[in-house]
Scaffold this motif. Structure first.
Motif, PDB file in Angstrom:
ATOM      1  N   TRP A   1     -46.371 -70.713  32.080  1.00  0.00           N
ATOM      2  CA  TRP A   1     -45.387 -71.476  31.325  1.00  0.00           C
ATOM      3  C   TRP A   1     -45.576 -72.969  31.582  1.00  0.00           C
ATOM      4  O   TRP A   1     -45.833 -73.381  32.711  1.00  0.00           O
ATOM      5  N   PHE A   2     -45.442 -73.755  30.519  1.00  0.00           N
ATOM      6  CA  PHE A   2     -45.658 -75.193  30.606  1.00  0.00           C
ATOM      7  C   PHE A   2     -44.598 -75.945  29.809  1.00  0.00           C
ATOM      8  O   PHE A   2     -44.114 -75.444  28.784  1.00  0.00           O
ATOM      9  N   LEU A   3     -44.267 -77.132  30.299  1.00  0.00           N
ATOM     10  CA  LEU A   3     -43.509 -78.081  29.486  1.00  0.00           C
ATOM     11  C   LEU A   3     -44.533 -78.894  28.712  1.00  0.00           C
ATOM     12  O   LEU A   3     -45.388 -79.557  29.306  1.00  0.00           O
ATOM     13  N   SER A   4     -44.473 -78.828  27.388  1.00  0.00           N
ATOM     14  CA  SER A   4     -45.478 -79.474  26.543  1.00  0.00           C
ATOM     15  C   SER A   4     -44.830 -80.550  25.687  1.00  0.00           C
ATOM     16  O   SER A   4     -43.744 -80.355  25.133  1.00  0.00           O
ATOM     17  N   CYS A   5     -45.509 -81.688  25.597  1.00  0.00           N
ATOM     18  CA  CYS A   5     -45.030 -82.781  24.749  1.00  0.00           C
ATOM     19  C   CYS A   5     -46.229 -83.405  24.054  1.00  0.00           C
ATOM     20  O   CYS A   5     -47.152 -83.879  24.702  1.00  0.00           O
ATOM     21  N   ARG A   6     -46.216 -83.384  22.731  1.00  0.00           N
ATOM     22  CA  ARG A   6     -47.308 -83.990  21.972  1.00  0.00           C
ATOM     23  C   ARG A   6     -46.977 -85.460  21.694  1.00  0.00           C
ATOM     24  O   ARG A   6     -45.841 -85.799  21.362  1.00  0.00           O
ATOM     25  N   ALA A   7     -47.998 -86.307  21.833  1.00  0.00           N
ATOM     26  CA  ALA A   7     -47.775 -87.745  21.671  1.00  0.00           C
ATOM     27  C   ALA A   7     -49.009 -88.419  21.113  1.00  0.00           C
ATOM     28  O   ALA A   7     -50.136 -87.910  21.245  1.00  0.00           O
ATOM     29  N   GLN A   8     -48.791 -89.572  20.504  1.00  0.00           N
ATOM     30  CA  GLN A   8     -49.865 -90.399  19.985  1.00  0.00           C
ATOM     31  C   GLN A   8     -49.636 -91.821  20.496  1.00  0.00           C
ATOM     32  O   GLN A   8     -48.494 -92.278  20.625  1.00  0.00           O
ATOM     33  N   GLY A   9     -50.744 -92.524  20.762  1.00  0.00           N
ATOM     34  CA  GLY A   9     -50.609 -93.895  21.230  1.00  0.00           C
ATOM     35  C   GLY A   9     -51.944 -94.538  21.513  1.00  0.00           C
ATOM     36  O   GLY A   9     -52.995 -94.043  21.104  1.00  0.00           O
ATOM     37  N   GLN A  10     -51.905 -95.645  22.264  1.00  0.00           N
ATOM     38  CA  GLN A  10     -53.084 -96.406  22.607  1.00  0.00           C
ATOM     39  C   GLN A  10     -53.368 -96.282  24.091  1.00  0.00           C
ATOM     40  O   GLN A  10     -52.586 -95.693  24.839  1.00  0.00           O
ATOM     41  N   TYR A  11     -54.514 -96.860  24.514  1.00  0.00           N
ATOM     42  CA  TYR A  11     -54.876 -96.810  25.925  1.00  0.00           C
ATOM     43  C   TYR A  11     -53.722 -97.347  26.776  1.00  0.00           C
ATOM     44  O   TYR A  11     -53.170 -98.407  26.503  1.00  0.00           O
ATOM     45  N   GLY A  12     -53.368 -96.633  27.808  1.00  0.00           N
ATOM     46  CA  GLY A  12     -52.262 -97.001  28.685  1.00  0.00           C
ATOM     47  C   GLY A  12     -50.971 -96.282  28.364  1.00  0.00           C
ATOM     48  O   GLY A  12     -50.102 -96.155  29.231  1.00  0.00           O
ATOM     49  N   ASP A  13     -50.835 -95.797  27.124  1.00  0.00           N
ATOM     50  CA  ASP A  13     -49.586 -95.133  26.740  1.00  0.00           C
ATOM     51  C   ASP A  13     -49.424 -93.763  27.365  1.00  0.00           C
ATOM     52  O   ASP A  13     -48.307 -93.242  27.427  1.00  0.00           O
ATOM     53  N   VAL A  14     -50.521 -93.154  27.831  1.00  0.00           N
ATOM     54  CA  VAL A  14     -50.395 -91.842  28.474  1.00  0.00           C
ATOM     55  C   VAL A  14     -49.510 -91.948  29.717  1.00  0.00           C
ATOM     56  O   VAL A  14     -48.729 -91.052  30.016  1.00  0.00           O
ATOM     57  N   LEU A  15     -49.600 -93.074  30.428  1.00  0.00           N
ATOM     58  CA  LEU A  15     -48.747 -93.268  31.598  1.00  0.00           C
ATOM     59  C   LEU A  15     -47.281 -93.385  31.203  1.00  0.00           C
ATOM     60  O   LEU A  15     -46.394 -92.981  31.955  1.00  0.00           O
ATOM     61  N   ASN A  16     -47.025 -93.956  30.040  1.00  0.00           N
ATOM     62  CA  ASN A  16     -45.641 -93.975  29.548  1.00  0.00           C
ATOM     63  C   ASN A  16     -45.136 -92.557  29.332  1.00  0.00           C
ATOM     64  O   ASN A  16     -43.975 -92.242  29.612  1.00  0.00           O
ATOM     65  N   LEU A  17     -46.003 -91.692  28.837  1.00  0.00           N
ATOM     66  CA  LEU A  17     -45.628 -90.294  28.622  1.00  0.00           C
ATOM     67  C   LEU A  17     -45.356 -89.607  29.953  1.00  0.00           C
ATOM     68  O   LEU A  17     -44.385 -88.848  30.084  1.00  0.00           O
ATOM     69  N   TRP A  18     -46.214 -89.851  30.963  1.00  0.00           N
ATOM     70  CA  TRP A  18     -45.972 -89.332  32.308  1.00  0.00           C
ATOM     71  C   TRP A  18     -44.602 -89.786  32.805  1.00  0.00           C
ATOM     72  O   TRP A  18     -43.816 -88.986  33.322  1.00  0.00           O
ATOM     73  N   GLN A  19     -44.344 -91.081  32.665  1.00  0.00           N
ATOM     74  CA  GLN A  19     -43.076 -91.635  33.139  1.00  0.00           C
ATOM     75  C   GLN A  19     -41.898 -90.945  32.476  1.00  0.00           C
ATOM     76  O   GLN A  19     -40.918 -90.572  33.136  1.00  0.00           O
ATOM     77  N   TYR A  20     -41.971 -90.765  31.181  1.00  0.00           N
ATOM     78  CA  TYR A  20     -40.860 -90.159  30.451  1.00  0.00           C
ATOM     79  C   TYR A  20     -40.627 -88.719  30.903  1.00  0.00           C
ATOM     80  O   TYR A  20     -39.489 -88.318  31.185  1.00  0.00           O
ATOM     81  N   LEU A  21     -41.687 -87.927  30.970  1.00  0.00           N
ATOM     82  CA  LEU A  21     -41.525 -86.516  31.308  1.00  0.00           C
ATOM     83  C   LEU A  21     -41.094 -86.323  32.759  1.00  0.00           C
ATOM     84  O   LEU A  21     -40.190 -85.531  33.051  1.00  0.00           O
ATOM     85  N   TYR A  22     -41.736 -87.057  33.670  1.00  0.00           N
ATOM     86  CA  TYR A  22     -41.454 -86.852  35.087  1.00  0.00           C
ATOM     87  C   TYR A  22     -40.146 -87.496  35.544  1.00  0.00           C
ATOM     88  O   TYR A  22     -39.422 -86.926  36.363  1.00  0.00           O
ATOM     89  N   TYR A  23     -39.820 -88.669  35.060  1.00  0.00           N
ATOM     90  CA  TYR A  23     -38.719 -89.422  35.643  1.00  0.00           C
ATOM     91  C   TYR A  23     -37.526 -89.626  34.720  1.00  0.00           C
ATOM     92  O   TYR A  23     -36.499 -90.143  35.153  1.00  0.00           O
ATOM     93  N   GLN A  24     -37.638 -89.225  33.468  1.00  0.00           N
ATOM     94  CA  GLN A  24     -36.492 -89.309  32.579  1.00  0.00           C
ATOM     95  C   GLN A  24     -36.096 -87.934  32.040  1.00  0.00           C
ATOM     96  O   GLN A  24     -34.924 -87.561  32.087  1.00  0.00           O
ATOM     97  N   TYR A  25     -37.081 -87.163  31.572  1.00  0.00           N
ATOM     98  CA  TYR A  25     -36.749 -85.879  30.962  1.00  0.00           C
ATOM     99  C   TYR A  25     -36.548 -84.782  32.010  1.00  0.00           C
ATOM    100  O   TYR A  25     -35.522 -84.095  32.014  1.00  0.00           O
ATOM    101  N   MET A  26     -37.509 -84.617  32.918  1.00  0.00           N
ATOM    102  CA  MET A  26     -37.459 -83.506  33.866  1.00  0.00           C
ATOM    103  C   MET A  26     -36.216 -83.503  34.759  1.00  0.00           C
ATOM    104  O   MET A  26     -35.615 -82.448  34.981  1.00  0.00           O
ATOM    105  N   PRO A  27     -35.791 -84.649  35.289  1.00  0.00           N
ATOM    106  CA  PRO A  27     -34.605 -84.614  36.167  1.00  0.00           C
ATOM    107  C   PRO A  27     -33.335 -84.142  35.474  1.00  0.00           C
ATOM    108  O   PRO A  27     -32.371 -83.748  36.138  1.00  0.00           O
ATOM    109  N   THR A  28     -33.299 -84.172  34.137  1.00  0.00           N
ATOM    110  CA  THR A  28     -32.100 -83.745  33.418  1.00  0.00           C
ATOM    111  C   THR A  28     -32.150 -82.282  33.010  1.00  0.00           C
ATOM    112  O   THR A  28     -31.192 -81.768  32.439  1.00  0.00           O
ATOM    113  N   GLN A  29     -33.268 -81.613  33.304  1.00  0.00           N
ATOM    114  CA  GLN A  29     -33.443 -80.229  32.871  1.00  0.00           C
ATOM    115  C   GLN A  29     -33.461 -79.286  34.070  1.00  0.00           C
ATOM    116  O   GLN A  29     -33.819 -79.670  35.175  1.00  0.00           O
TER     117      GLN A  29
END
Length: 272
Positions: free
Chosen positions: A209-237
């Motif tokens: 089982w995985f938490l999956s999030c599809r995203a599009q962006g530019q170089y460096g934006d993958v870290l924004n996705l990490w930040q969102y999932l790990y430190y904004q989304y996950m703590p609320t779930q």
């Protein structure tokens, strides 16, 4: 060697002996330790300790209702005093300080500000089957990752091996580990691991089982996705992560070819 790495990540809470890991890799303990450091840049004990510390650092944020001692024990630390000393030496703050938002000092303010070029879907919990892949390892989370993808593409074309999708594996959380030390894997899916020529690694990415999030962006934006999932989304779930590596499925890879934007699904392994 890859079997040993998977065993470490699957069994972080259990005692992990060099002899047992070497046996899984069919090497003597002495030779295994030399090869392990050559591949990872760390001794086996350093790698295990660092991986445990990164795991417990995430859990301290995700699970505020569990005590620090409980989380330290869950992550394989047998002594709370030893754990506290190791944690402070690695992160520069105590576990209690880290839990009180001091972890934010280890993430640049830019990472906490979602990029205007990042677009993402609503995260969802999905179940995936195990996937055989061929791969090359790379140390460093920066544009030098292109080298691994280029080498993998050259090997694939030279050996005429039929491959499918591009996957990236993240053995390190780039928000916690210095990016020059992050361990990254560039992988291509294959139908079978049989009759794969020499020159690349081969392994099976575990299903589950995985938490999956599809995203599009530019170089460096993958870290924004990490930040969102790990430190904004996950703590609320009510979700619990596993210590095995997260991976990304590329629909468009900005670190291979001439593309400058990415389209990927970042998948974090869950304990259900």
């Amino acid at each position: 060697m890859n079997d040993a790495l998977h065993q470490i990540h699957r069994s972080l809470a259990a005692p992990l002996s060099v002899a047992e890991l070497a046996k899984r890799s069919s090497y003597s303990s002495f030779h295994f330790q030399r090869l392990f450091k050559a591949q990872t840049g760390l001794s086996i004990n350093q790698y295990i300790r660092q991986t445990r510390l990164e795991w417990v650092a995430n859990l301290l944020v995700f699970h505020p209702n569990q005590t620090i001692a409980e989380l330290a024990d869950l992550c394989g630390f047998q002594s709370i005093a030893s754990f506290s000393h190791s944690f402070r030496a690695y992160f520069g703050v105590t576990p209690k300080q880290w839990r009180k938002n001091q972890y934010q000092t280890h993430v640049s303010q830019a990472d906490f500000q979602l990029s205007p070029t990042l677009r993402m879907s609503e995260p969802e919990v999905i179940q995936l089957a195990a996937q055989p892949v061929i791969y090359l390892r790379h140390q460093g989370y920066d544009q030098s990752i292109r080298q691994a993808w280029q080498q993998l593409a050259f090997w694939q074309a030279s050996n005429k091996v039929k491959t499918g999708q591009m996957l990236s594996l993240y053995h390190s959380n780039p928000l916690l580990t210095p990016r020059t030390e992050c361990r990254y894997v560039a992988a291509l899916t294959v139908a079978s691991l049989e009759k794969i020529p020499a020159g690349v690694g081969r392994m099976e990415i575990p299903g589950g089982w995985f938490l999956s999030c599809r995203a599009q962006g530019q170089y460096g934006d993958v870290l924004n996705l990490w930040q969102y999932l790990y430190y904004q989304y996950m703590p609320t779930q009510a979700l619990r992560t596993l210590p095995i590596p997260a991976h990304g499925l590329f629909f468009q890879n900005h670190l291979s070819g001439t593309q400058t934007t990415f389209d990927l699904a970042l998948r974090l392994p869950l304990q259900i």
